[in-house]
Design an enzyme around this catalytic site. Structure first.
Site, mmCIF file in Angstrom:
data_model
loop_
_atom_site.group_PDB
_atom_site.id
_atom_site.type_symbol
_atom_site.label_atom_id
_atom_site.label_comp_id
_atom_site.label_asym_id
_atom_site.label_seq_id
_atom_site.Cartn_x
_atom_site.Cartn_y
_atom_site.Cartn_z
ATOM 1 N N SER A 132 0.885 -1.166 0.000
ATOM 2 C CA SER A 132 0.000 0.000 0.000
ATOM 3 C C SER A 132 0.920 1.212 0.000
ATOM 4 O O SER A 132 2.066 1.128 0.478
ATOM 5 C CB SER A 132 -0.830 0.027 1.289
ATOM 6 O OG SER A 132 -1.493 1.279 1.430
ATOM 7 N N TYR A 145 -2.736 -0.144 10.505
ATOM 8 C CA TYR A 145 -2.575 -0.382 9.065
ATOM 9 C C TYR A 145 -1.239 0.179 8.577
ATOM 10 O O TYR A 145 -0.461 -0.512 7.920
ATOM 11 C CB TYR A 145 -3.733 0.265 8.302
ATOM 12 C CG TYR A 145 -3.772 -0.086 6.835
ATOM 13 C CD1 TYR A 145 -4.120 -1.375 6.417
ATOM 14 C CD2 TYR A 145 -3.453 0.856 5.854
ATOM 15 C CE1 TYR A 145 -4.159 -1.705 5.071
ATOM 16 C CE2 TYR A 145 -3.497 0.534 4.501
ATOM 17 C CZ TYR A 145 -3.849 -0.750 4.115
ATOM 18 O OH TYR A 145 -3.893 -1.082 2.775
HETATM 19 N N1 LIG Z 1 -8.428 -0.756 -1.613
HETATM 20 C C1 LIG Z 1 -7.430 0.077 -1.404
HETATM 21 O O1 LIG Z 1 -7.615 1.302 -1.452
HETATM 22 C C2 LIG Z 1 -6.041 -0.462 -1.143
HETATM 23 C C3 LIG Z 1 -4.963 0.433 -1.268
HETATM 24 C C4 LIG Z 1 -3.681 -0.026 -1.018
HETATM 25 C C5 LIG Z 1 -3.469 -1.346 -0.680
HETATM 26 N N2 LIG Z 1 -4.524 -2.191 -0.551
HETATM 27 C C6 LIG Z 1 -4.239 -3.576 -0.176
HETATM 28 O O2 LIG Z 1 -4.698 -4.444 -1.186
HETATM 29 C C7 LIG Z 1 -4.969 -5.729 -0.639
HETATM 30 C C8 LIG Z 1 -6.332 -6.182 -1.097
HETATM 31 O O3 LIG Z 1 -7.287 -5.286 -0.569
HETATM 32 P P1 LIG Z 1 -8.665 -4.924 -1.291
HETATM 33 O O4 LIG Z 1 -8.757 -3.475 -1.331
HETATM 34 O O5 LIG Z 1 -8.821 -5.734 -2.535
HETATM 35 O O6 LIG Z 1 -9.644 -5.408 -0.134
HETATM 36 P P2 LIG Z 1 -10.975 -6.269 -0.144
HETATM 37 O O7 LIG Z 1 -11.506 -6.110 1.213
HETATM 38 O O8 LIG Z 1 -11.819 -5.946 -1.332
HETATM 39 O O9 LIG Z 1 -10.437 -7.744 -0.363
HETATM 40 C C9 LIG Z 1 -9.628 -8.378 0.593
HETATM 41 C C10 LIG Z 1 -9.946 -9.852 0.547
HETATM 42 O O10 LIG Z 1 -9.057 -10.500 1.452
HETATM 43 C C11 LIG Z 1 -9.792 -11.484 2.166
HETATM 44 N N3 LIG Z 1 -9.089 -11.770 3.411
HETATM 45 C C12 LIG Z 1 -9.006 -10.997 4.525
HETATM 46 N N4 LIG Z 1 -8.262 -11.607 5.456
HETATM 47 C C13 LIG Z 1 -7.862 -12.788 4.916
HETATM 48 C C14 LIG Z 1 -7.051 -13.841 5.373
HETATM 49 N N5 LIG Z 1 -6.522 -13.837 6.605
HETATM 50 N N6 LIG Z 1 -6.829 -14.894 4.549
HETATM 51 C C15 LIG Z 1 -7.370 -14.932 3.299
HETATM 52 N N7 LIG Z 1 -8.150 -13.945 2.826
HETATM 53 C C16 LIG Z 1 -8.385 -12.890 3.617
HETATM 54 C C17 LIG Z 1 -11.174 -10.893 2.359
HETATM 55 O O11 LIG Z 1 -12.138 -11.897 2.586
HETATM 56 C C18 LIG Z 1 -11.380 -10.162 1.025
HETATM 57 O O12 LIG Z 1 -12.026 -10.971 0.058
HETATM 58 C C19 LIG Z 1 -4.838 -5.572 0.878
HETATM 59 O O13 LIG Z 1 -3.583 -6.064 1.298
HETATM 60 C C20 LIG Z 1 -4.921 -4.068 1.073
HETATM 61 O O14 LIG Z 1 -4.279 -3.650 2.244
HETATM 62 C C21 LIG Z 1 -5.802 -1.781 -0.785
#
Ligand SMILES: NC(=O)c1ccc[n+]([C@@H]2O[C@H](COP(=O)([O-])OP(=O)(O)OC[C@H]3O[C@@H](n4cnc5c(N)ncnc54)[C@H](O)[C@@H]3O)[C@@H](O)[C@H]2O)c1
Length: 256
Positions: A132, A145
């Site tokens: 991130s 976070y």
């Molecule tokens: N959305 C944003 O703005 C953003 C920005 C920067 C980084 N990220 C990172 O991207 C990654 C994906 O996030 P996203 O935005 O797609 O979120 P999201 O919530 O849409 O998807 C995350 C998925 O991970 C699953 N999950 C959670 N804990 C888990 C575990 N212990 N084992 C297996 N699955 C698990 C959830 O069920 C969900 O389906 C994360 O690491 C997040 O920190 C997201």
């Protein structure tokens, strides 16, 4: 088509939705064989069915063994993507800090521990960490976070500098806002700093593939993050002052 991933055995954790699902779709479209992991078994199965992959539901910390079996004995690419949002300050519950460490950092460490012996013996393997921009900068209102994403970035960096001469490729993806369920849960802090420049999950997958083709460690789906990261390193106090201005703006919004 990217030659490096054609027919590769790929694992994507947290791929039942959001960025993980976009990564899984892109790897499948590039001809890879994909294991779709998610805590939510139904969502993992739906994505796996859609892309002709295999669902391996469960915690991202313990997926390598089953994924390896599903892929015929070898994992070529591992995407440590599952993550938890975890807003809050120093006063966040201990359990929230523990969950953030477990999913955002230790799941990566545990996977690497299982993957590296085979990768080092073969002289190849690719570890993709969805970090991130909060791992390079910091997210206001979200201490667990920000801290654990710094940890994830540090671990990816450490893996890369330790094993790059032994054939191991590492990519750290550091986006700002991406339109997913996680972004939707960020509330007024997300409104202020993430939503205005938010991109689609597919854009993150595209950025990763450019990073793979160009053999780059740091993948920035929002290119302006490079400028903020440079500014932070060059003059930390000036950068903190600017971030504090954002913090105060956020406090004023919350007080209204
Ligand atoms: N959305 C944003 O703005 C953003 C920005 C920067 C980084 N990220 C990172 O991207 C990654 C994906 O996030 P996203 O935005 O797609 O979120 P999201 O919530 O849409 O998807 C995350 C998925 O991970 C699953 N999950 C959670 N804990 C888990 C575990 N212990 N084992 C297996 N699955 C698990 C959830 O069920 C969900 O389906 C994360 O690491 C997040 O920190 C997201």
């Amino acid at each position: 088509m990217v030659e490096a991933v054609q027919d590769a055995g790929v694992v994507v954790t947290g791929a039942g939705g959001g960025i993980g699902a976009a990564l899984a779709r892109r790897f499948a479209a590039e001809g890879a064989r994909v294991v779709v992991n998610d805590l939510d078994a139904g969502r993992a199965k739906a994505v796996a069915d859609e892309i002709g992959g295999t669902a391996v539901p469960g915690d991202a910390s313990a997926v390598v063994g089953e994924a390896r079996d599903a892929l015929g004995g070898t994992v070529d690419v591992y995407c440590a993507n599952a993550g938890v949002g975890c807003a809050g300050s120093e006063a966040a519950e201990e359990s929230a800090w523990a969950l953030a460490w477990d999913v955002n950092v230790m799941a990566h460490v545990r996977a690497a521990h299982e993957l590296l012996p085979d990768w080092l013996e073969r002289g190849s393997g690719r570890f993709v960490s969805t970090v991130s921009a909060a791992g390079l900068l910091t997210m206001i209102g979200a201490a667990p976070y920000s801290v654990t994403k710094h940890g994830a970035y540090a671990f990816a960096e450490w893996l890369s500098l330790t094993y790059r001469h032994r054939g191991i490729k590492v990519h750290a993806i550091c986006p700002q806002g991406v339109r997913t369920d996680m972004l939707a849960a960020t509330g007024s802090a997300g409104d202020l700093v993430l939503r205005p420049t938010a991109i689609e999950p597919q854009d993150v997958a595209d950025a990763l593939f450019r990073g793979i083709e160009e053999d780059r460690f740091l993948v920035l789906p929002h290119p302006e993050v490079a400028e903020y990261y440079r500014a932070r390193a060059a003059d930390p106090d000036r950068w903190l002052h600017g971030m504090n201005r954002l913090q105060r703006q956020w406090e004023e919004t919350a007080a209204r």
